[in-house]
Design a protein around this motif. Structure first.
Motif, PDB file in Angstrom:
ATOM      1  N   PHE A   1      34.398  32.752  48.673  1.00 48.93           N
ATOM      2  CA  PHE A   1      34.120  33.276  47.432  1.00 48.93           C
ATOM      3  C   PHE A   1      33.677  32.363  46.446  1.00 48.93           C
ATOM      4  N   TYR A   2      33.023  32.586  45.345  1.00 46.73           N
ATOM      5  CA  TYR A   2      32.366  31.820  44.394  1.00 46.73           C
ATOM      6  C   TYR A   2      32.550  32.696  42.998  1.00 46.73           C
ATOM      7  N   ASP A   3      32.999  32.405  41.958  1.00 49.43           N
ATOM      8  CA  ASP A   3      32.925  33.241  40.860  1.00 49.43           C
ATOM      9  C   ASP A   3      32.918  32.191  39.679  1.00 49.43           C
ATOM     10  N   ARG A   4      32.133  32.314  38.595  1.00 46.52           N
ATOM     11  CA  ARG A   4      32.294  31.232  37.502  1.00 46.52           C
ATOM     12  C   ARG A   4      33.601  31.265  36.708  1.00 46.52           C
ATOM     13  N   ASN A   5      34.636  32.438  37.122  1.00 49.86           N
ATOM     14  CA  ASN A   5      35.874  32.517  36.613  1.00 49.86           C
ATOM     15  C   ASN A   5      36.678  32.245  37.718  1.00 49.86           C
ATOM     16  N   PRO A   6      37.052  31.051  38.179  1.00 51.39           N
ATOM     17  CA  PRO A   6      37.846  30.634  39.429  1.00 51.39           C
ATOM     18  C   PRO A   6      39.072  31.395  39.637  1.00 51.39           C
ATOM     19  N   GLU A   7      39.854  31.894  38.843  1.00 51.52           N
ATOM     20  CA  GLU A   7      40.578  33.046  39.210  1.00 51.52           C
ATOM     21  C   GLU A   7      40.314  34.400  39.950  1.00 51.52           C
ATOM     22  N   ARG A   8      39.186  34.705  39.686  1.00 47.74           N
ATOM     23  CA  ARG A   8      38.828  35.937  40.384  1.00 47.74           C
ATOM     24  C   ARG A   8      38.402  35.814  41.696  1.00 47.74           C
TER      25      ARG A   8
END
Length: 344
Positions: free
Chosen positions: A31-38
């Motif tokens: 997984f990758y998201d600019r919001n690491p927590e997500r």
């Protein structure tokens, strides 16, 4: 093989990730998201791992397939990069916000020789596939007119942050409002069901009820209605809405020379065929996917099958571009007050 998911919002959580997890050919999800927590949250939910950047994901040779679940304006960036890195890509709809950017993604697919599929998931439901079979059989004659609708209570109830600050309400990120969120599904479906293309459209739109986090009317439409004509001469109407507050409506009706096909219209049957003599045939095929009742769409399985067999996907980049042109024409008509003829 491993799968990568770029963007960890609700579409990744409720559709892509669980369907990858259930597919026997996928060993792990990254997984990758600019919001690491997500990203970390979904990785924990689905026994996956987190990529520190998109580049890290795309440079991993074990990741063969990538779902681009980013917001609309980022599809030309991430899908193009993934394809040019040799990844097979499942891009969320709409493929992009402009014809030019959509063409860049398609060109990247041709250059890479990998699979590009766009998540026009209504093509995959059993009711829609059965309806297409009936149309193709000719038992009801040709389709003369149609009407279709898709509406629910809005993305602020579906999106990851559950607030009026959702990116769906932002012009620079969503682009099309409800037309690109829900409308493009049904416009693509009409093309699929009837093996036809919408070539002329007239529309009206409005931001009738939704407000942003400052309490101001949103920048994009929350309702749009249209009349249209297809290449084969069929006439139809469409309505798309984020203000269906009582329940979702995801129905389509085809009026043919010898009867009617009603799809997701009857409370007990997903498909109802009414012959001109009054005879009715009912089909119970599957539950319709809704925001409140998530079921397996079959999209990921179809995508993986295309990757393994090198078959053309049921919803290709070229298919998505055709539907994008219709959405752009619909919005152009709503803004100018003129009927728009769609050029290919």
């Amino acid at each position: 093989m491993k799968a990568g998911i770029i963007g960890c919002g609700s579409i990744a959580r409720f559709r892509h990730a669980p369907e990858y997890k259930a597919n026997e050919h996928i060993s792990e999800i990254v997984f990758y998201d600019r919001n690491p927590e997500r990203a970390e949250r979904l990785a924990a939910m689905f026994d996956g791992t987190v990529a520190g950047s998109v580049d890290d994901m795309l440079e991993d040779p074990d990741i063969k397939v990538v779902s681009d679940c980013s917001s609309n304006e980022n599809h030309p960036i991430f899908s193009t990069q993934a394809l040019l890195h040799g990844k097979h890509v499942l891009c969320e709809k709409p493929i992009s916000l402009t014809v030019e950017d959509a063409s860049k993604i398609i060109d990247a697919q041709k250059k890479s020789g990998t699979v590009l599929m766009v998540d026009h998931n209504q093509r995959f439901t059993r009711a829609h596939q059965k309806a297409r079979e009936i149309v193709q059989s000719g038992e009801l004659g040709k389709v003369l007119t149609f009407r279709t609708t898709f509406g629910h209570k809005g993305p602020e109830h579906w999106g990851i942050n559950k607030s009026n600050s959702t990116w769906f309400f932002k012009k620079e990120r969503s682009g099309f409002g409800v037309a690109g969120d829900l409308g493009i599904h049904k416009l693509d479906l009409i093309h699929y069901l009837m093996e036809d293309e919408i070539v002329k459209i007239s529309a009206l739109q409005g931001a009738l009820d939704k407000v942003d986090e400052q309490g101001k009317p949103i920048e994009v439409c929350d309702n749009i209605v249209a009349t249209m004509q297809t290449k084969k001469g069929c006439l139809g109407t469409a309505s798309f809405s984020w203000t269906y507050y009582g329940e979702e409506d995801n129905s389509t009706i085809l009026y043919c020379e010898k009867g009617i096909i009603k799809i997701y219209h009857h409370p007990a049957y997903q498909l109802e065929v009414i012959h001109s003599n009054g005879e009715k045939v009912h089909y119970q095929l599957e539950k319709m996917q809704t925001n409140d009742d998530q079921t397996n769409t079959g999209v990921i399985n179809a995508f993986i099958n295309c990757v393994q067999s090198s078959r053309k996907p049921l919803a290709s980049g070229e298919d998505a571009l055709i539907s994008l042109r219709v959405v752009l024409a619909m919005l152009d008509s709503a803004e100018t007050g003129h009927a728009i003829t769609i050029s290919s």
